[in-house]
Write a protein that holds these residues in place. Sequence first.
Motif: not given
Ligand SMILES: [Zn+2]
Length: 345
Positions: A71, A99, A103, A122, A178, A345
């Motif tokens: 992001e 997701h 962000h 996250e 995560y 991610f």
């Molecule tokens: Zn992330």
Amino acid sequence: MADPAWVRTPFVTAAGVDVVFYEVPDGGIAEALDPASVGEFLEWSTALLGPLPYGPELRFAGAPTAWLGFEHPANIVLQEQIDELNTAYENTAMHVTMHEIVHQWAGDEATLASAQDFAWKEAIAEYLSYVFEDEARPPAEAASSLAYWDQISLQASFHVRPMDEPPPSVEVFYGDVYGPGPMVLFVQLESLLGRDVVLDAVAAFLDGGGARSVDDLRLALEAASGEDLQPYFDAWVVGVGAPSWPAFVATAESLAPGMVTVDVTQETEGGDPFPCLIEVELQGATITQIVEIDFGLAPASGTASATVAFAEPVVAVVVDPRHRVVNRPPGAAAMPTELLPVWKF
Ligand SMILES: [Zn+2]
């Protein structure tokens, strides 16, 4: 010099924002996504968190990234083969797209008070993607997110909010948040406080942007719920070294015709029971039923029970069948011997 020949391709307009893609020729990300569903997610997330913070255009590009996505304000990069990757998520391209959109508010506009507070951004990006999966996407998507988070939580070597001194560098522990992040900060609290309360807390926590800590998130959850969550955070969230998750042993006994009493006992390393509500599935020959065992937010006992109507002899009892509480199998080693890949991610 080769010209990458990226082409600006309008994808969907929703919530006052034009989503556009920049992919290499033959890139498959936009094609793998449903514009109507991405638009619906933008409307839903904007209704919860306010207008996207960075203006009327949100740009996506594909690139050969190590992470599934990344992001930046108004600019999101997705792994260029995300449409073909086989991950634990049922729909990787849609999950990662949601997701990274989250962000924009959670990570970009509101950001981290310290590196050790990495988990909340996250966890919010994962949790809100899950809520939309649960409410507006095929059921297998939400189920896959919960099952994956529950499983990789057992691999964590650091707490969600590590208190180690000196602090571990972020690249040492960020892969550990995560799974446990969305589970202990949000999913488990949904069962205790209600989803609406948790979503209200997330919106209030992010409101206005700026630096935020995991403890600020506790305060927002307390304000939204009216509950004291310090015992919960002490048990599940903060700590030194690897987390020691509880194990749950469930038994079912019929003390009266058509009635079943379920007893659940926690096995914990320190002996103190963890605040939680855990589900137990009763299985008969032809019927199943989920029973909620509520230890509460400040349990005094490591045993809790419930009695329910159940018309058949119980042939099996399954703890946490929907993967809503982090727990290790009774008697299992602290760390699983076979580790799953953890996607970042
Ligand atoms: Zn992330």
